[in-house]
Design an enzyme around this catalytic site. Sequence first.
Site, PDB file in Angstrom:
ATOM      1  N   GLY A  46       0.865  -1.178   0.000  1.00  0.00           N
ATOM      2  CA  GLY A  46       0.000   0.000   0.000  1.00  0.00           C
ATOM      3  C   GLY A  46       0.893   1.216   0.000  1.00  0.00           C
ATOM      4  O   GLY A  46       1.832   1.302  -0.789  1.00  0.00           O
ATOM      5  N   GLU A  47       0.646   2.117   0.922  1.00  0.00           N
ATOM      6  CA  GLU A  47       1.460   3.330   1.025  1.00  0.00           C
ATOM      7  C   GLU A  47       1.952   3.412   2.475  1.00  0.00           C
ATOM      8  O   GLU A  47       1.161   3.606   3.395  1.00  0.00           O
ATOM      9  CB  GLU A  47       0.582   4.529   0.632  1.00  0.00           C
ATOM     10  CG  GLU A  47       1.282   5.851   0.713  1.00  0.00           C
ATOM     11  CD  GLU A  47       2.565   5.909  -0.097  1.00  0.00           C
ATOM     12  OE1 GLU A  47       2.568   5.477  -1.267  1.00  0.00           O
ATOM     13  OE2 GLU A  47       3.590   6.363   0.443  1.00  0.00           O
ATOM     14  N   SER A  48       3.258   3.239   2.635  1.00  0.00           N
ATOM     15  CA  SER A  48       3.799   3.117   3.991  1.00  0.00           C
ATOM     16  C   SER A  48       3.527   4.346   4.863  1.00  0.00           C
ATOM     17  O   SER A  48       3.249   4.218   6.054  1.00  0.00           O
ATOM     18  CB  SER A  48       5.300   2.808   3.930  1.00  0.00           C
ATOM     19  OG  SER A  48       5.967   3.775   3.158  1.00  0.00           O
ATOM     20  N   CYS A  78       6.151  -5.232   0.310  1.00  0.00           N
ATOM     21  CA  CYS A  78       6.310  -3.903  -0.299  1.00  0.00           C
ATOM     22  C   CYS A  78       6.240  -2.781   0.752  1.00  0.00           C
ATOM     23  O   CYS A  78       7.192  -2.603   1.497  1.00  0.00           O
ATOM     24  CB  CYS A  78       5.325  -3.725  -1.441  1.00  0.00           C
ATOM     25  SG  CYS A  78       5.851  -2.444  -2.572  1.00  0.00           S
ATOM     26  N   ARG A 107      13.039   3.482  -0.663  1.00  0.00           N
ATOM     27  CA  ARG A 107      11.654   3.536  -1.174  1.00  0.00           C
ATOM     28  C   ARG A 107      11.652   3.828  -2.666  1.00  0.00           C
ATOM     29  O   ARG A 107      12.506   4.577  -3.152  1.00  0.00           O
ATOM     30  CB  ARG A 107      10.872   4.656  -0.483  1.00  0.00           C
ATOM     31  CG  ARG A 107      10.466   4.336   0.912  1.00  0.00           C
ATOM     32  CD  ARG A 107       9.641   5.468   1.487  1.00  0.00           C
ATOM     33  NE  ARG A 107       8.306   5.530   0.932  1.00  0.00           N
ATOM     34  CZ  ARG A 107       7.603   6.656   0.801  1.00  0.00           C
ATOM     35  NH1 ARG A 107       8.111   7.802   1.160  1.00  0.00           N
ATOM     36  NH2 ARG A 107       6.384   6.614   0.303  1.00  0.00           N
ATOM     37  N   ILE A 136       5.562  -3.034  -7.612  1.00  0.00           N
ATOM     38  CA  ILE A 136       4.790  -1.802  -7.845  1.00  0.00           C
ATOM     39  C   ILE A 136       5.390  -0.698  -6.980  1.00  0.00           C
ATOM     40  O   ILE A 136       5.290  -0.745  -5.752  1.00  0.00           O
ATOM     41  CB  ILE A 136       3.296  -1.999  -7.482  1.00  0.00           C
ATOM     42  CG1 ILE A 136       2.703  -3.188  -8.245  1.00  0.00           C
ATOM     43  CG2 ILE A 136       2.506  -0.725  -7.768  1.00  0.00           C
ATOM     44  CD1 ILE A 136       1.328  -3.637  -7.750  1.00  0.00           C
ATOM     45  N   ARG A 137       6.029   0.259  -7.623  1.00  0.00           N
ATOM     46  CA  ARG A 137       6.741   1.327  -6.872  1.00  0.00           C
ATOM     47  C   ARG A 137       7.494   0.702  -5.681  1.00  0.00           C
ATOM     48  O   ARG A 137       7.401   1.148  -4.542  1.00  0.00           O
ATOM     49  CB  ARG A 137       5.764   2.409  -6.378  1.00  0.00           C
ATOM     50  CG  ARG A 137       5.242   3.283  -7.501  1.00  0.00           C
ATOM     51  CD  ARG A 137       4.385   4.412  -6.969  1.00  0.00           C
ATOM     52  NE  ARG A 137       3.240   3.903  -6.252  1.00  0.00           N
ATOM     53  CZ  ARG A 137       2.937   4.222  -4.993  1.00  0.00           C
ATOM     54  NH1 ARG A 137       3.678   5.062  -4.313  1.00  0.00           N
ATOM     55  NH2 ARG A 137       1.874   3.701  -4.424  1.00  0.00           N
ATOM     56  N   HIS A 172       4.823  -8.412  -4.414  1.00  0.00           N
ATOM     57  CA  HIS A 172       3.472  -8.670  -3.894  1.00  0.00           C
ATOM     58  C   HIS A 172       3.002 -10.080  -4.241  1.00  0.00           C
ATOM     59  O   HIS A 172       2.241 -10.245  -5.205  1.00  0.00           O
ATOM     60  CB  HIS A 172       2.477  -7.692  -4.547  1.00  0.00           C
ATOM     61  CG  HIS A 172       2.674  -6.261  -4.195  1.00  0.00           C
ATOM     62  ND1 HIS A 172       2.080  -5.665  -3.115  1.00  0.00           N
ATOM     63  CD2 HIS A 172       3.389  -5.296  -4.804  1.00  0.00           C
ATOM     64  CE1 HIS A 172       2.416  -4.386  -3.074  1.00  0.00           C
ATOM     65  NE2 HIS A 172       3.213  -4.138  -4.079  1.00  0.00           N
ATOM     66  N   GLU A 174       0.780 -11.647  -2.900  1.00  0.00           N
ATOM     67  CA  GLU A 174      -0.677 -11.679  -2.691  1.00  0.00           C
ATOM     68  C   GLU A 174      -1.440 -11.361  -3.972  1.00  0.00           C
ATOM     69  O   GLU A 174      -2.652 -11.566  -4.037  1.00  0.00           O
ATOM     70  CB  GLU A 174      -1.071 -10.703  -1.554  1.00  0.00           C
ATOM     71  CG  GLU A 174      -0.951  -9.211  -1.856  1.00  0.00           C
ATOM     72  CD  GLU A 174       0.462  -8.639  -1.703  1.00  0.00           C
ATOM     73  OE1 GLU A 174       1.422  -9.417  -1.604  1.00  0.00           O
ATOM     74  OE2 GLU A 174       0.591  -7.400  -1.708  1.00  0.00           O
TER      75      GLU A 174
HETATM   76  N1  GLN Z   1       6.044   3.006  -2.596  1.00  0.00           N
HETATM   77  C1  GLN Z   1       5.156   2.571  -1.578  1.00  0.00           C
HETATM   78  C2  GLN Z   1       5.565   3.114  -0.217  1.00  0.00           C
HETATM   79  O1  GLN Z   1       6.539   3.761  -0.071  1.00  0.00           O
HETATM   80  C3  GLN Z   1       5.077   1.058  -1.507  1.00  0.00           C
HETATM   81  C4  GLN Z   1       4.396   0.525  -2.758  1.00  0.00           C
HETATM   82  C5  GLN Z   1       3.638  -0.739  -2.560  1.00  0.00           C
HETATM   83  O2  GLN Z   1       3.369  -1.225  -1.451  1.00  0.00           O
HETATM   84  N2  GLN Z   1       3.223  -1.272  -3.679  1.00  0.00           N
HETATM   85  O3  GLN Z   1       4.889   2.871   0.727  1.00  0.00           O
END
Ligand code: GLN
Length: 198
Positions: A46-48, A78, A107, A136-137, A172, A174
């Site tokens: 997700g987004e940390s 991630c 990151r 993903i990112r 991921h 999942e």
């Molecule tokens: N770039 C996201 C972060 O810094 C992590 C990306 C992800 O969980 N797919 O949280």
Amino acid sequence: MKVGVLALQGDVREHVSALIACGIDPIQVRRVNELAEVDALVLPGGESTTIVQLAQIFGLFEPIKNRIASGMPVYGSCAGMILLADTILDAKEGQKTFGGLDITVRRNAFGRQVDSFESDITFADGSTDLIKAVFIRAPWVEKIGANVQVLASVDSHPVAVRSQKLLATSFHPELTGDHRIHRYFIEEVAKPALEKVK
Ligand code: GLN
């Protein structure tokens, strides 16, 4: 064994499905009393920064940090890897983590959203079959502590690491329907750790 999925933000549902496929009936953790029920925890992608902010709002930040410090088995994918890392590079100013895993993570190391990619990689669980890894990112690991084992790499950057009870992947599992990493977490990380405690 009761396994929780931190359910504040991110791909919670996908982790819940992967755990169910591994024979676990997961608990979604949004409150301190739910955290208290679980023996092990999954931190989703997700987004940390958002997950940490919500954890602080829900009064879960310190309790999760303390549970990790006192030996709860945790798997982070991630953003979850970032949340487990002791040190982050390219962090948002003041960005905190739960920590516990002696790694330095960069990151968005593989680039921004448009640079998301898939790669078939080897995972050091004793099998020679490749795992389809979705990035993903994604972060990568730049530095590991003495007790950290690298389980998978891409272009010599570690993307799956383990330190005793803590497992983290930049990718991921999942999202792919391949439950090998979740199974590894349950069978090889969490179960042995919890049996030792008994
Ligand atoms: N770039 C996201 C972060 O810094 C992590 C990306 C992800 O969980 N797919 O949280």
